[in-house]
Write an enzyme that holds these catalytic residues in place. Structure first.
Site, PDB file in Angstrom:
ATOM      1  N   GLU A  36       0.874  -1.163   0.000  1.00  0.00           N
ATOM      2  CA  GLU A  36       0.000   0.000   0.000  1.00  0.00           C
ATOM      3  C   GLU A  36       0.921   1.225   0.000  1.00  0.00           C
ATOM      4  O   GLU A  36       1.822   1.316   0.839  1.00  0.00           O
ATOM      5  CB  GLU A  36      -0.885   0.020   1.252  1.00  0.00           C
ATOM      6  CG  GLU A  36      -1.845   1.198   1.191  1.00  0.00           C
ATOM      7  CD  GLU A  36      -2.764   1.309   2.403  1.00  0.00           C
ATOM      8  OE1 GLU A  36      -2.702   0.457   3.301  1.00  0.00           O
ATOM      9  OE2 GLU A  36      -3.537   2.282   2.426  1.00  0.00           O
ATOM     10  N   ARG A 262       5.910 -13.142   9.423  1.00  0.00           N
ATOM     11  CA  ARG A 262       6.352 -11.782   9.235  1.00  0.00           C
ATOM     12  C   ARG A 262       7.750 -11.638   9.813  1.00  0.00           C
ATOM     13  O   ARG A 262       8.052 -12.231  10.842  1.00  0.00           O
ATOM     14  CB  ARG A 262       5.381 -10.959  10.085  1.00  0.00           C
ATOM     15  CG  ARG A 262       5.218  -9.560   9.748  1.00  0.00           C
ATOM     16  CD  ARG A 262       4.205  -8.940  10.725  1.00  0.00           C
ATOM     17  NE  ARG A 262       4.317  -7.521  10.568  1.00  0.00           N
ATOM     18  CZ  ARG A 262       3.705  -6.847   9.597  1.00  0.00           C
ATOM     19  NH1 ARG A 262       2.883  -7.480   8.767  1.00  0.00           N
ATOM     20  NH2 ARG A 262       3.879  -5.563   9.473  1.00  0.00           N
ATOM     21  N   LYS A 272       4.683   0.356   9.365  1.00  0.00           N
ATOM     22  CA  LYS A 272       4.738   1.635   8.655  1.00  0.00           C
ATOM     23  C   LYS A 272       4.118   2.744   9.481  1.00  0.00           C
ATOM     24  O   LYS A 272       4.570   3.884   9.426  1.00  0.00           O
ATOM     25  CB  LYS A 272       4.022   1.507   7.306  1.00  0.00           C
ATOM     26  CG  LYS A 272       4.891   0.855   6.260  1.00  0.00           C
ATOM     27  CD  LYS A 272       4.275   0.955   4.891  1.00  0.00           C
ATOM     28  CE  LYS A 272       3.132   0.001   4.753  1.00  0.00           C
ATOM     29  NZ  LYS A 272       2.606  -0.069   3.386  1.00  0.00           N
TER      30      LYS A 272
END
Ligand code: ATP
Ligand code: MG
Length: 563
Positions: A36, A262, A272
């Site tokens: 994104e 992850r 982020k």
């Protein structure tokens, strides 16, 4: 399957290999990296990039770069640009397959009408809060709201008017009609589309309704023909809605989602949202601050893409989350730099040495190989030697402990590539601090060895005062003072865990002149000091700035203890 794929075996590659053999998807392997554009990429994304592009290459497939840009509030073209630059820099090529979920808004809207017509979606006019309550809890089933059984015609009419901009934000949402008692909370009539009267960085004012992540993600994969949709574990519960949507919309042999662990790295955060806060609150100098775990920061710090790829390979791909030690990352970085960067002499904290028996005005050019014997590279340069030298303050002790092999009064040491010198006098200022050393050199020891075979244990680095270039060294350490900064004490904010000593700037360092014309971004090993890179942003001829990429070995604890 290529030899590379066989070597990199992990559960994802095992699965892809099986699917290729069985012809499950009836088309070549296609993966995607779906950032994104709401921030810069970090080392965790690098893991995902290496996996997605790696799997595609190893199995003769392709990997798309797709921007999952469905939130008009947080996304920006500058992030798109940075992401493209970073993926390219990491060494991956998406060819002409640069896609945007926002280009699929029309298709996604058509799918929405289709779902409504099938009776699989409805327009809900409850408030956000009412919807939340109507969902129930993990232990309690939810209950149908008043709009769940709207007619298809009413739903279609409202959806069209939502799209036409007739309603304010929050007036209505489109929800999937699944099961309000579903054991998976996500399946309790998830929201698909909401009204957001906000311009989109790519689509401008074309849309005032925006798809939610779950709605856009799987269907975007399906539109592209992705086979293996690899994502991180936190999306495990989203797999049900992923499968439901691609099936209900009618895709044949739709993509399948597989979750992997992850990456979490000690002493840093890989979110982020948190990284954005560090940038916005000025706690770092920007997304490319060399302390940041962003690709841009790591690049500016001097790490190579090869080192990042090697690190991604070492940590592998697992089904369970685990933190990676910073040491494992630094190991990959040193390993890579050791084999590729030239050695140079740089004095970080200067102390002047005057060789009292060296002729005034004489300069010798000493031959210095740029690589040690065990590095298969060739290259050398000349380093000027003269009567006045800088050495590192740490290489002198007036009153040394046993086993200190560096310089002290009466002691002889070897100057790297130079002569053996002996300290004869210590010059102090009025406050008693050492300001200068007087030494004698032994003229028959050029190259560092005494013809009489006497043993000299210590070797120190140096530069010639008259020839050295002034420079600034930025010594970067860990961004946070604790291994897991996501584990924040009650009532505190993660920013309170930042390490105030993560950057030390040394402004009066001196480096040998051979580096004068090297372009910014050049990497070196400063002998005995660490790996450094000239700063891409601030370094220029006459005002050299070097970032420490990594210490020579894990001397962090030692250094802290001394500070
Ligand atoms: P954040 O949660 O910090 O906002 P994100 O995961 O939402 O990050 P995206 O831009 O959606 O960021 O991520 C793009 C891809 O990178 C996703 O497929 C995601 O699963 C993957 N990814 C993100 N962080 C990591 C990580 N730490 N380790 C491995 N893959 C990651
Ligand atoms: Mg995300």
């Amino acid at each position: 399957m290529t030899a590379e794929a066989r070597e990199n075996r992990d559960f994802v590659r095992e699965m892809v290999a099986r699917d290729v053999v069985s012809g499950k998807f009836g088309r070549p392997v296609m993966t995607r990296f779906p950032p994104e554009p709401n921030g810069f990429l970090h080392i965790g994304h690098a893991k995902s990039i290496c996996l997605n592009f790696g799997v595609a290459r190893e199995f003769g497939g392709v990997c798309n770069l797709r921007f999952d840009d469905t939130n008009p509030f947080t996304e920006d073209i500058k992030y798109v640009e940075s992401i493209k630059e970073d993926v390219r820099w990491l060494g991956f090529d998406w060819g002409d397959r640069e896609y945007y979920a926002s280009d699929y808004f029309e298709r996604l809207y058509e799918f929405a009408e289709l779902l409504v017509k099938k009776g699989k979606a409805y327009v809900d006019s409850q408030s956000e809060e009412e919807i939340r309550i109507g969902r129930g809890t993990v232990t309690q089933p939810g209950a149908a709201g008043p709009w769940r059984d709207r007619s298809v015609d009413d739903n279609l009419d409202l959806l069209r008017r939502m799209r036409a901009g007739e309603f304010p934000d929050g007036a209505h949402v489109l929800r999937a009609k699944i099961d309000l008692a579903h054991p998976n909370m996500i399946m309790r009539d998830p929201l698909l589309i909401r009204i957001r009267k906000a311009p989109h960085y790519r689509r401008g004012d074309a849309w005032c309704i925006y798809p939610l992540y779950d709605y856009a993600h799987g269907l975007s994969d399906a539109i592209e023909g992705v086979t293996h949709s690899l994502c991180t574990l936190e999306f495990k519960d989203n797999r049900d809605i992923y499968d439901w949507l691609v099936r209900e919309v009618g895709f044949e042999r739709p993509p399948e989602q597989t979750e992997f662990a992850r990456l979490q790295l000690d002493y840093t955060v890989l979110s982020k949202r948190k990284l954005l806060r560090l940038v916005n609150e000025g706690l770092v100098s920007g997304w490319d601050d060399p302390r940041m775990p962003t690709i841009a920061g790591i690049r500016r710090r001097g790490v190579t893409p090869e080192a990042i790829r090697a690190f991604a390979e070492t940590i592998g791909v697992a089904r369970k989350d685990a933190r990676a030690e910073l040491a494992s990352f630094e190991f990959a970085v040193r390993n890579d730099l050791n084999m590729r960067v030239p050695r140079v002499l740089c004095v970080a904290r200067p102390l002047k040495v005057v060789l009292t028996n060296y002729p005034e005005g004489q300069v010798e050019q000493l031959h210095a190989p740029s690589y040690p014997h065990d590095v298969p590279r060739t290259g050398s340069r000349l380093v000027p030697f003269s009567r006045e030298l800088w050495i590192d303050r740490d290489d002198f002790m007036e009153d040394p402990p046993r086993k200190y092999y560096r310089l002290s009064p009466g002691r002889e040491v070897r100057l790297r590539y130079g002569y053996l010198i002996t300290c004869t006098d210590v010059v102090k200022d009025s406050s008693g601090s050492v300001v200068e050393l007087h030494c004698t050199y032994d003229p028959v020891t050029r190259g560092g060895n005494a013809p009489d075979g006497r043993r000299v244990q210590g070797t120190i680095h140096w530069v010639s005062v008259a020839h050295a270039l002034p420079c600034e060294l930025r010594l970067y350490g860990r961004l946070f003072s604790v291994p897991d900064p996501d584990d924040v004490p009650e009532g505190e904010d993660f920013t309170s865990l930042l390490d105030p000593e993560s950057l030390a700037v040394l402004r009066d360092a001196w480096i040998e002149p051979s580096v004068a014309d090297d372009p910014p971004g050049s990497r070196y090993q400063f002998e005995r000091t660490g790996y450094f890179v000239s700063d891409l942003v601030d370094s220029r001829p006459g005002a050299l700035v070097f970032n420490r990429t990594v210490t020579l070995r894990d001397s962090w604890e030692k250094e802290k203890a001394r500070a």
